[in-house]
Design a protein around this motif. Structure first.
Motif, short mmCIF file in Angstrom:
data_model
loop_
_atom_site.label_atom_id
_atom_site.label_comp_id
_atom_site.label_asym_id
_atom_site.label_seq_id
_atom_site.Cartn_x
_atom_site.Cartn_y
_atom_site.Cartn_z
N PRO A 123 35.45 36.95 42.05
CA PRO A 123 36.43 37.36 41.03
C PRO A 123 37.80 37.67 41.63
CG PRO A 123 34.36 38.53 40.74
CD PRO A 123 34.28 37.83 42.05
N LEU A 124 37.86 38.20 42.86
CA LEU A 124 39.16 38.48 43.48
C LEU A 124 39.86 37.16 43.83
CD1 LEU A 124 38.34 41.41 45.97
CD2 LEU A 124 39.44 41.57 43.76
N GLU A 125 39.10 36.24 44.42
CA GLU A 125 39.68 34.94 44.80
C GLU A 125 40.14 34.17 43.57
OE1 GLU A 125 40.23 33.97 47.79
OE2 GLU A 125 38.78 34.84 49.18
N ALA A 126 39.51 34.42 42.42
CA ALA A 126 39.86 33.68 41.20
C ALA A 126 41.22 34.07 40.66
CB ALA A 126 38.79 33.92 40.13
N HIS A 127 41.70 35.26 40.99
CA HIS A 127 42.95 35.74 40.39
C HIS A 127 44.06 36.04 41.40
CE1 HIS A 127 41.19 35.93 36.42
NE2 HIS A 127 40.14 36.56 36.92
N PHE B 176 37.79 55.83 70.38
CA PHE B 176 37.86 54.38 70.60
C PHE B 176 39.14 53.81 70.00
CE2 PHE B 176 33.22 55.08 70.60
CZ PHE B 176 32.90 54.49 71.81
N ALA B 177 39.68 52.80 70.65
CA ALA B 177 40.74 52.00 70.04
C ALA B 177 40.03 50.87 69.30
CB ALA B 177 41.67 51.45 71.10
N LEU B 178 40.05 50.94 67.98
CA LEU B 178 39.19 50.03 67.19
C LEU B 178 39.94 48.76 66.79
CD1 LEU B 178 37.65 52.81 64.92
CD2 LEU B 178 36.43 51.51 66.68
N HIS B 179 39.32 47.64 67.14
CA HIS B 179 39.88 46.33 66.78
C HIS B 179 38.88 45.66 65.84
CE1 HIS B 179 42.94 46.56 70.00
NE2 HIS B 179 41.99 47.24 70.63
N SER B 180 39.35 45.33 64.64
CA SER B 180 38.42 44.80 63.63
C SER B 180 38.86 43.43 63.17
CB SER B 180 38.39 45.74 62.42
OG SER B 180 38.15 47.06 62.85
N SER B 181 37.90 42.68 62.64
CA SER B 181 38.25 41.38 62.06
C SER B 181 37.27 41.02 60.95
CB SER B 181 38.23 40.28 63.13
OG SER B 181 36.91 39.88 63.38
N ASP B 182 37.76 40.21 60.03
CA ASP B 182 36.91 39.68 58.96
C ASP B 182 37.67 38.55 58.29
OD1 ASP B 182 34.87 39.37 57.00
OD2 ASP B 182 34.41 41.50 57.12
N VAL B 183 37.05 37.91 57.32
CA VAL B 183 37.72 36.77 56.68
C VAL B 183 37.86 36.94 55.17
CG1 VAL B 183 37.07 35.06 58.40
CG2 VAL B 183 35.48 35.60 56.54
N SER B 184 37.34 38.04 54.61
CA SER B 184 37.36 38.16 53.14
C SER B 184 38.69 38.74 52.66
CB SER B 184 36.21 39.05 52.67
OG SER B 184 36.58 40.40 52.79
N ILE B 185 39.03 38.45 51.43
CA ILE B 185 40.27 38.93 50.83
C ILE B 185 40.27 40.46 50.75
CG2 ILE B 185 39.31 38.59 48.49
CD1 ILE B 185 42.15 37.90 47.55
N TYR B 186 39.13 41.03 50.40
CA TYR B 186 39.03 42.49 50.24
C TYR B 186 39.24 43.19 51.58
CZ TYR B 186 36.72 46.99 49.34
OH TYR B 186 36.42 48.32 49.24
N THR B 187 38.44 42.79 52.57
CA THR B 187 38.51 43.44 53.87
C THR B 187 39.87 43.23 54.53
OG1 THR B 187 36.15 43.09 54.09
CG2 THR B 187 37.32 43.65 56.09
N THR C 231 44.58 48.03 43.89
CA THR C 231 44.35 47.08 42.79
C THR C 231 43.12 46.21 43.08
OG1 THR C 231 46.71 47.02 42.34
CG2 THR C 231 45.41 45.20 41.47
N LEU C 232 43.01 45.73 44.32
CA LEU C 232 41.86 44.90 44.66
C LEU C 232 40.56 45.69 44.58
CD1 LEU C 232 43.06 42.68 47.66
CD2 LEU C 232 43.01 42.15 45.25
N MET C 233 40.63 46.94 45.04
CA MET C 233 39.41 47.77 44.99
C MET C 233 38.97 47.97 43.55
SD MET C 233 39.86 50.75 47.78
CE MET C 233 39.15 50.52 49.40
N LEU C 234 39.89 48.33 42.68
CA LEU C 234 39.52 48.51 41.27
C LEU C 234 39.13 47.16 40.66
CD1 LEU C 234 42.33 51.04 40.33
CD2 LEU C 234 39.89 51.50 40.12
N PHE D 248 36.20 45.29 37.66
CA PHE D 248 36.40 44.73 36.31
C PHE D 248 36.81 43.26 36.28
CE2 PHE D 248 40.94 44.14 35.66
CZ PHE D 248 41.49 44.85 36.71
N LEU D 249 37.25 42.69 37.40
CA LEU D 249 37.76 41.32 37.33
C LEU D 249 36.68 40.31 36.92
CD1 LEU D 249 40.23 41.16 40.34
CD2 LEU D 249 40.77 41.13 37.91
N ALA D 250 35.43 40.61 37.22
CA ALA D 250 34.35 39.69 36.84
C ALA D 250 34.25 39.57 35.32
CB ALA D 250 33.02 40.16 37.42
N SER D 251 34.81 40.56 34.59
CA SER D 251 34.74 40.52 33.12
C SER D 251 35.97 39.87 32.49
CB SER D 251 34.60 41.95 32.57
OG SER D 251 33.31 42.45 32.83
N VAL D 252 37.01 39.63 33.30
CA VAL D 252 38.25 39.07 32.74
C VAL D 252 38.01 37.63 32.30
CG1 VAL D 252 40.61 38.37 33.29
CG2 VAL D 252 39.75 40.59 34.06
N GLY D 253 38.39 37.35 31.06
CA GLY D 253 38.26 35.98 30.55
C GLY D 253 36.87 35.63 30.09
#
Lengths: 300, 444
Positions: free
Chosen positions: B181-185, B45-56, B96-99, B103-108
């Protein structure tokens, strides 16, 4: 086996399943999910589609379900007010009751897996597949799909198992073997059983003080407090009142100074002094710590 | 850590269904962690994907060789400046985003635990970042395109006859919380979109199903799609089922099955005299499931126990079982998930002995060992048609009574009590004196 081996043909009887007495001792059990499916099937059918075997215990005035106990219970759960059952009205010795009960459970046939899969696969609707009590995973009908990993690396960590063992050698060895088989760990630390309670108390106090739930973090607090009090370890070799050692051998340096590290400037000065003392032949090169004897002598 | 990955049987169904579809382009809206794409990898298949999150979007853009376009926020530089060297607008940023999801939820955040998490990641950062890049670089996922676009508008643009496979979010806000936590930083050209309302879900489903080849799944049983129901997947008796809907597909079901392991130890039976001393034996999960299925009301859906223990008499006969879990709310409390006596016996109040054993000093030691913490109290919930549970009466204190949230019961009763204030020997003595009188029954 008794001589009167033939049973009079049981009669078909219709009645309220709630009037039947279920077996107190039944080797068969149904896991929750299978029982729920049985109830769902009976609700869907509106009747039982296989027949319990009931013995009319005239002497005790009970109708005892010899076989089909879960079916009867599920019929009650499904709200059936009437079911059909096969009823034996003649007296049955206990030996024969048990034999009937066990034989109905044990003589149940076996499935040819290939044909079972073939028949099951003919069922097109999800509902009928559920009805069977089988499923695609159990029958190994799902294609195995290994997906490529798309995940991050996990932190490096070591697991440590604390084992608190009794003093007696035999019991301690047995406890160690049992504990070792119960869990894997990178390291095992063994302590006396009498130390168990103080360790739990110390963990709890650390947790409460810093409001933490994690055991490893609480242990970290204990170790931090320990580091702060290294000097108190001098009690292990030194009598502060008399100024005399309490034993022979060696003592850890941190128990003398109360810290594991000193400022680098101080370290340089001490190192230079030691090198000079070694060069002058006052301190042997293999035992640089003897510079402390020189210092102590000068102080005295 | 991405939490929305679909279970193994679902991946099998996706692959099997897609194998019946015509080759060419395939569209995957709400692609999440690209599990659908990974499930159909190598099928042409020729895969076409979409999403709206920062991670994806970070992963999707990297997979399609676009700049990732995600930077550290200026105000996060004080705390996270040490990440700067890892952000290369490519695979380094993705790693970096995956890691960061770990841990980002613990920052601060205050507290030793959070400090320890951040410190550990900082100390091991170089190695773990390199390891994550290596893993990503070894991935064989190929995408024809990735779009940062909301499912509603994207579905309007894609060809109406091309296959669509998607597991759109049916619970509002779940993914938004996951990536907080990703959107926060980090900052990026985030799309503006409104979370799906119930009406939107219906219209999205309509846009997916209004085509010749499609597959979707949900934790909701959608009546409108019932004629397309092709599978039900339920992992455990208490897990929410996945409903699979498709235009054309083999029907598949996966039903929960408790692992069952036989328990060969004899049980106390009618006519047997209970003798001391009592002892406790650890049960394996399968053994606990077997005894629970055998003796507990089959109406009660089983849950997983952290610690399951059989209570035995002096002749090694099983008298009953109790199972514990650490309390979620009170640090020094154990929650009794289940406790029951074997039956039938000559002792109508045998279940009280199991409760006494479950609150003994010996049980306390096992709980402390299992949960690595002090345990001083127990709590439990009883479902009953009576305002008081006869089993716990006189042993535990009723702290709350309310209407039952489980079918078939009138009341839901909360009980609490002390733990470790008596030994097993005391338990037997107390029980024998107050509740241990046997009754003689006749039976089959």
């Amino acid at each position: 086996m008794e001589e009167t081996t033939r049973l009079a043909p049981p009669q078909m009887v219709q009645g309220d399943p709630r009037t039947l007495t279920l077996l107190d001792v039944n080797a068969r059990f149904l896991p929750h999910e299978q029982f729920r499916q049985l109830v769902a099937n009976i609700e869907r059918d509106g009747c039982l589609t296989s027949t319990p075997l009931v013995w009319n215990d005239r002497e005790a005035g009970r109708l005892v379900v010899l076989s089909g106990n879960h079916r009867t219970l599920a019929a009650i759960e499904a709200g059936l007010s009437q079911i059909w059952w096969m009823q034996i009205d003649e007296p049955l010795p206990r030996q024969r009751q048990i034999a009937l009960q066990l034989s109905h459970n044990a003589i149940a046939g076996q499935d040819d897996p290939a044909i079972l899969k073939e028949l099951y696969d003919e069922l097109e609707s999800v509902e009928w597949r559920q009805y069977t009590g089988l499923d695609d995973k159990a029958l190994d009908l799902l294609e195995k799909v290994d997906v490529a990993s798309l995940g991050e690396a996990n932190l490096d960590f070591a697991s440590v198992q604390f084992m608190f063992l009794p003093n007696e050698l035999e019991r301690a060895e047995a406890a160690f073997d049992a504990a070792r088989s119960a869990a894997t760990a990178d390291r095992r630390w063994i302590a006396g059983l009498e130390q168990y309670e103080p360790v739990l108390d110390a963990l709890e106090t650390s947790r409460a003080a810093y409001k933490i739930g994690n055991s490893a973090t609480a242990l970290g607090v204990i170790l931090t407090v320990f580091e702060r009090h290294l000097g108190e370890l001098a009690e292990g070799w030194f009598d502060a009142d008399s100024g005399e050692p309490t034993r022979s051998g060696t003592a850890p340096l941190e128990a003398v100074f109360g810290v594991r590290e000193i400022p680098v400037e101080t370290a340089v000065a001490v190192r230079t002094l030691i090198d000079r003392l070694v060069k002058d032949g006052i301190v042997p090169a293999a035992e640089p710590w003897r510079a402390l004897d020189v210092l102590a002598g000068e102080a005295a | 850590m991405f939490q929305g990955t679909i279970p193994g049987p679902m991946r099998s169904i996706v692959r099997e269904t897609a194998s019946q579809w015509p080759g060419g382009p395939m569209y995957v809206p709400c692609c999440g962690n690209f599990t659908i794409e990974r499930s159909v990898a190598g099928m042409g298949f020729a895969l076409h994907s979409s999403d709206v999150s920062i991670y994806t979007s970070a992963v999707g853009r990297w997979l399609t060789r676009q700049p990732v376009g995600i930077q550290l926020l200026e105000e996060s530089r004080d705390k996270l400046g040490w990440l700067a060297d890892s952000l290369d607008d490519g695979v380094g940023t993705v790693a970096t985003l995956m890691l960061g999801t770990r841990f980002l939820a613990s920052v601060g955040r205050e507290g030793l635990w959070h400090e320890r998490v951040v410190r550990s990641y900082r100390e091991q950062w170089k190695a773990k970042h390199a390891e994550t890049i290596e893993r990503l670089s070894g991935s064989d996922i190929e995408l024809a395109s990735y779009a940062v676009e909301d499912v509603r508008s994207w579905l309007q643009k894609i060809p109406s006859d091309a296959p669509v496979c998607s597991f759109p979010p049916f619970y509002g806000g779940g993914y938004e919380k996951l990536y907080e936590p990703l959107e926060a930083h980090f900052t990026w050209d985030a799309p503006e979109y409104e979370p799906l309302s119930d009406d939107d879900v219906v219209s999205v489903l309509g846009a997916i199903t209004d085509r010749p080849y499609w597959l979707t799944a949900s934790n909701h049983d959608v009546p409108e799609l019932h004629r397309y129901l092709r599978g039900v997947i339920k992992a455990t008796p208490r897990a929410a089922p996945f409903y699979v809907y498709a235009s054309e597909a083999r029907t598949r079901i996966v039903a929960p099955r408790q692992p069952i392991e036989p328990v060969k130890a004899p049980r106390l039976r009618q006519g047997d005299e209970l003798v001391g001393p009592l002892s406790l034996s650890l049960l394996k999960p399968g053994q606990f499931n077997a005894l629970r299925s055998r003796y507990l009301n089959p109406k009660i859906a089983p849950g997983a126990a952290n610690l399951a223990i059989a209570v035995k008499d002096g002749k090694g006969r099983v008298l009953g079982v109790f199972a514990m879990a650490p309390s979620s709310y009170t640090p020094d409390e154990a929650y009794v998930l289940s406790d029951f006596a074997v039956a039938p016996t000559d002792y109508p109040r045998l279940s009280k002995l199991i409760v006494l054993a479950a609150t003994s000093a010996e049980a306390q030691l096992l709980c402390q060992r299992a949960f690595s913490r002090r345990i001083r109290r127990v709590s439990t919930t009883a479902f009953s048609n009576n305002p008081v549970s006869m089993k716990y009466r006189g042993l535990l204190r009723l702290t709350k009574r309310g209407p039952s949230n489980e079918d078939g019961w009138k009341f839901q009763l909360q009980y609490q009590g002390a733990m470790g204030e008596h030994t097993l020997a005391d338990a037997l003595q107390i029980w024998a004196k107050r509740w241990g009188a046997p009754t003689t029954k006749t039976g089959v």
